[in-house]
Design a protein around this motif. Structure first.
Motif, PDB file in Angstrom:
ATOM      1  N   ARG A 119       0.525  48.862 -11.789  1.00  0.00           N
ATOM      2  CA  ARG A 119      -0.877  49.227 -12.016  1.00  0.00           C
ATOM      3  C   ARG A 119      -1.786  48.532 -11.001  1.00  0.00           C
ATOM      4  N   GLY A 125      -7.649  55.802 -10.504  1.00  0.00           N
ATOM      5  CA  GLY A 125      -7.179  57.166 -10.737  1.00  0.00           C
ATOM      6  C   GLY A 125      -5.745  57.397 -10.317  1.00  0.00           C
ATOM      7  N   ALA A 162       1.689  51.952 -22.469  1.00  0.00           N
ATOM      8  CA  ALA A 162       0.324  51.941 -23.015  1.00  0.00           C
ATOM      9  C   ALA A 162      -0.216  50.528 -23.187  1.00  0.00           C
ATOM     10  N   PHE A 165      -1.636  50.156 -19.523  1.00  0.00           N
ATOM     11  CA  PHE A 165      -2.620  51.128 -19.038  1.00  0.00           C
ATOM     12  C   PHE A 165      -3.650  51.529 -20.091  1.00  0.00           C
ATOM     13  N   GLY A 168      -4.931  55.762 -24.344  1.00  0.00           N
ATOM     14  CA  GLY A 168      -5.546  57.032 -23.985  1.00  0.00           C
ATOM     15  C   GLY A 168      -5.240  57.498 -22.579  1.00  0.00           C
ATOM     16  N   ARG A 169      -4.540  56.668 -21.784  1.00  0.00           N
ATOM     17  CA  ARG A 169      -4.227  57.022 -20.400  1.00  0.00           C
ATOM     18  C   ARG A 169      -2.758  57.386 -20.195  1.00  0.00           C
ATOM     19  N   GLU A 171       0.557  59.871 -20.895  1.00  0.00           N
ATOM     20  CA  GLU A 171       1.101  61.166 -21.302  1.00  0.00           C
ATOM     21  C   GLU A 171       2.629  61.077 -21.326  1.00  0.00           C
ATOM     22  N   ALA A 222       1.011  57.645 -16.525  1.00  0.00           N
ATOM     23  CA  ALA A 222      -0.230  56.943 -16.877  1.00  0.00           C
ATOM     24  C   ALA A 222      -1.155  56.904 -15.667  1.00  0.00           C
ATOM     25  N   ARG A 223      -2.459  56.973 -15.941  1.00  0.00           N
ATOM     26  CA  ARG A 223      -3.463  56.893 -14.888  1.00  0.00           C
ATOM     27  C   ARG A 223      -4.194  55.568 -14.964  1.00  0.00           C
ATOM     28  N   ARG A 224      -4.408  54.983 -13.791  1.00  0.00           N
ATOM     29  CA  ARG A 224      -5.204  53.758 -13.762  1.00  0.00           C
ATOM     30  C   ARG A 224      -6.669  54.091 -14.002  1.00  0.00           C
TER      31      ARG A 224
END
Length: 224
Positions: A119, A125, A162, A165, A168-169, A171, A222-224
């Motif tokens: 991360r 993003g 999770a 990250f 909520g970020r 999937e 996951a998105r930063r």
């Protein structure tokens, strides 16, 4: 306790696993193709091995930097490639558009520090991708071999990611299908040998071939 890595001591076991997957994969794209389809820009391949991800044609412009702790693996990887560990990445914050860790976090005693490092080197993003194998993988072979639980199985991997990250970020894309067909006992033996199974030849004789093997796992994003 992480799964011991033997890539320097016995690289042929790893290469055998790659050949078995490439030869007997049926009816779907490979894991590396699924990962590559999501990549673009500057990508860090953590635990890159000999460059399976770099060998997949990307759908978008991509520059992959390989990173591995194994000198043996890196000798076969296209440049650029860096020898380092996943828990201490030799890059500045925000360097990469994506960071990938394909089936390697289970080698660590604790995957969280490595995920934090991934991360850290992501740009805002940026995308983190970590496939994970289910502990219930390959059920057709359960009478001769069961996969031991690891620190980063598909059942817990999304929650672990999770923690770094944010829930909520994250999937998750799961797979559960007969994706490999082993045509004979020699193929079964090679499949088991690649997974460090003792007495693989003896155990392969107890499997009725051909056998379609169900692969189970999850692609954690996951998105930063």
């Amino acid at each position: 306790m992480g799964v011991p890595a033997d890539y320097d001591e016995d690289p042929e076991r790893f290469r055998l696993g790659t050949r078995v997957t490439e030869r007997y994969l049926t009816g779907t794209s490979s894991l590396y193709e699924r990962v590559a389809a999501r990549l673009g820009g500057d990508v860090l391949d953590i635990g890159c091995g000999e460059g399976a991800l770099s060998a997949v044609p990307a759908e978008a412009p991509v520059r992959i930097v390989g990173l591995d702790a194994s000198a043996t693996m890196l000798r076969a990887h296209p440049r650029p490639a860096v020898r380092a560990t996943a828990v201490r990445l030799p890059f500045k914050d925000g360097t990469f558009d994506a960071a990938v860790a394909v089936n390697m976090l289970y080698h660590l005693d604790d995957p969280v520090p490595a995920i934090r490092e991934a991360r850290r080197v992501l740009a805002p993003g940026g995308l983190f991708i970590a496939p994970a194998i289910s502990r219930y993988d390959s059920p057709e072979l359960a009478h001769v071999w069961r996969r031991e639980p690891t620190c980063f199985d598909a059942e817990e991997a999304p929650d672990i990611v999770a923690r770094v990250f944010g829930r909520g970020r994250v999937e998750v894309e799961r797979w559960d299908a007969p994706l490999i067909t082993l045509p004979d006992q020699e193929a079964v033996r090679d499949f088991l040998t690649a997974r460090q199974v003792a007495e693989a030849s003896v155990l392969a004789g107890r499997v009725h071939a051909p056998v379609a093997v169900t692969k189970r796992g999850a692609l954690v994003l996951a998105r930063r």
